[in-house]
Design a protein around this motif. Sequence first.
Motif, PDB file in Angstrom:
ATOM      1  N   ARG A   1      10.399   7.980  -1.927  1.00 62.29           N
ATOM      2  CA  ARG A   1      10.438   9.268  -1.783  1.00 62.29           C
ATOM      3  C   ARG A   1       9.268   9.403  -0.671  1.00 62.29           C
ATOM      4  O   ARG A   1       8.108   9.138  -0.631  1.00 62.29           O
ATOM      5  N   ILE A   2       9.505  10.477   0.301  1.00 59.93           N
ATOM      6  CA  ILE A   2       8.542  11.040   1.234  1.00 59.93           C
ATOM      7  C   ILE A   2       8.303  12.480   0.764  1.00 59.93           C
ATOM      8  O   ILE A   2       9.048  13.163   0.366  1.00 59.93           O
ATOM      9  N   ALA A   3       6.987  12.685   0.864  1.00 57.38           N
ATOM     10  CA  ALA A   3       6.745  14.068   0.491  1.00 57.38           C
ATOM     11  C   ALA A   3       5.778  14.490   1.522  1.00 57.38           C
ATOM     12  O   ALA A   3       4.859  14.220   1.847  1.00 57.38           O
TER      13      ALA A   3
ATOM     14  N   VAL B   1       9.348   5.061  -8.865  1.00 57.67           N
ATOM     15  CA  VAL B   1       9.428   5.718  -7.596  1.00 57.67           C
ATOM     16  C   VAL B   1       8.227   5.359  -6.811  1.00 57.67           C
ATOM     17  O   VAL B   1       6.859   5.178  -7.326  1.00 57.67           O
ATOM     18  N   VAL B   2       8.393   4.842  -5.378  1.00 53.55           N
ATOM     19  CA  VAL B   2       7.342   4.602  -4.593  1.00 53.55           C
ATOM     20  C   VAL B   2       7.274   5.832  -3.575  1.00 53.55           C
ATOM     21  O   VAL B   2       8.328   6.514  -3.038  1.00 53.55           O
TER      22      VAL B   2
ATOM     23  N   GLN C   1       9.176   2.021   6.791  1.00 54.41           N
ATOM     24  CA  GLN C   1       8.321   1.812   5.804  1.00 54.41           C
ATOM     25  C   GLN C   1       9.055   1.901   4.285  1.00 54.41           C
ATOM     26  O   GLN C   1       8.873   1.120   3.461  1.00 54.41           O
ATOM     27  N   ALA C   2      10.083   2.640   4.193  1.00 57.15           N
ATOM     28  CA  ALA C   2      10.926   2.782   2.833  1.00 57.15           C
ATOM     29  C   ALA C   2      11.309   1.192   2.880  1.00 57.15           C
ATOM     30  O   ALA C   2      11.025   0.782   1.562  1.00 57.15           O
ATOM     31  N   ALA C   3      12.004   0.747   3.703  1.00 55.80           N
ATOM     32  CA  ALA C   3      12.763  -0.721   3.388  1.00 55.80           C
ATOM     33  C   ALA C   3      11.278  -1.520   3.260  1.00 55.80           C
ATOM     34  O   ALA C   3      11.406  -2.335   2.358  1.00 55.80           O
TER      35      ALA C   3
ATOM     36  N   LYS D   1       1.117  -1.191   0.050  1.00 55.77           N
ATOM     37  CA  LYS D   1      -0.205  -0.005   0.025  1.00 55.77           C
ATOM     38  C   LYS D   1       0.725   1.237   0.266  1.00 55.77           C
ATOM     39  O   LYS D   1       1.594   1.280   0.656  1.00 55.77           O
ATOM     40  N   ALA D   2       0.692   1.970  -1.040  1.00 46.99           N
ATOM     41  CA  ALA D   2       1.588   3.122  -1.167  1.00 46.99           C
ATOM     42  C   ALA D   2       0.665   4.161  -1.858  1.00 46.99           C
ATOM     43  O   ALA D   2      -0.155   3.901  -2.279  1.00 46.99           O
ATOM     44  N   ASP D   3       0.829   5.641  -1.653  1.00 43.91           N
ATOM     45  CA  ASP D   3       0.064   6.708  -1.986  1.00 43.91           C
ATOM     46  C   ASP D   3       0.383   6.689  -3.573  1.00 43.91           C
ATOM     47  O   ASP D   3      -0.520   7.051  -4.335  1.00 43.91           O
ATOM     48  N   ALA D   4       1.392   6.367  -4.150  1.00 44.46           N
ATOM     49  CA  ALA D   4       1.831   6.228  -5.600  1.00 44.46           C
ATOM     50  C   ALA D   4       3.042   5.368  -5.868  1.00 44.46           C
ATOM     51  O   ALA D   4       3.807   5.406  -5.113  1.00 44.46           O
ATOM     52  N   ILE D   5       3.004   4.712  -6.966  1.00 42.73           N
ATOM     53  CA  ILE D   5       4.263   4.192  -7.572  1.00 42.73           C
ATOM     54  C   ILE D   5       3.870   4.290  -9.106  1.00 42.73           C
ATOM     55  O   ILE D   5       2.970   4.593  -9.854  1.00 42.73           O
TER      56      ILE D   5
END
Length: 146
Positions: free
Chosen positions: A74-76, A21-22, A49-51, A9-13
């Motif tokens: 990437r975190i935004a 980019v995740v 979370q990134a890992a 589950k990610a906001d965007a891939i």
Amino acid sequence: PQGRPCIIKADAIAVVDNLLVVLDYKSHGKPLSAKGLSEAAAMYCYASQAAHYLDGVAAAQKAGLLPDLPVEFRIAWVSTLAPHDAWVQVVEGEALSIGAADLEIAKSRWWAGTQSGIWPTAGQLGLLPRKMELPRWKRMTTEEEF
């Protein structure tokens, strides 16, 4: 070993310039400083979370479900108040190594729990937010830059 499916589950891939980019993002009610964002990234365990996300992407790539491209996380953070700026950080290097170590601990504890039926409580996991340097926050103030 059982070929379990990996769900991410990610906001965007997205594929950007031949790079997968995740992206995970948070909105915030006020502008933040780079120091404040780094502290928040540690508090929210973004390195872990990134890992986790990158591990999931690697599994999906191995299964042929995603393009076999170099990957980054990437975190935004986006301000919901004027000037509506955004800060973006790539999680890599030492921070990602810390997150990967935490992920390995979590996976081994999950496997032990599935074998024994005894699950540790949240307080017994020992995975606490760690202060880490994320020095290259990039501030972007236009939609085109973001």
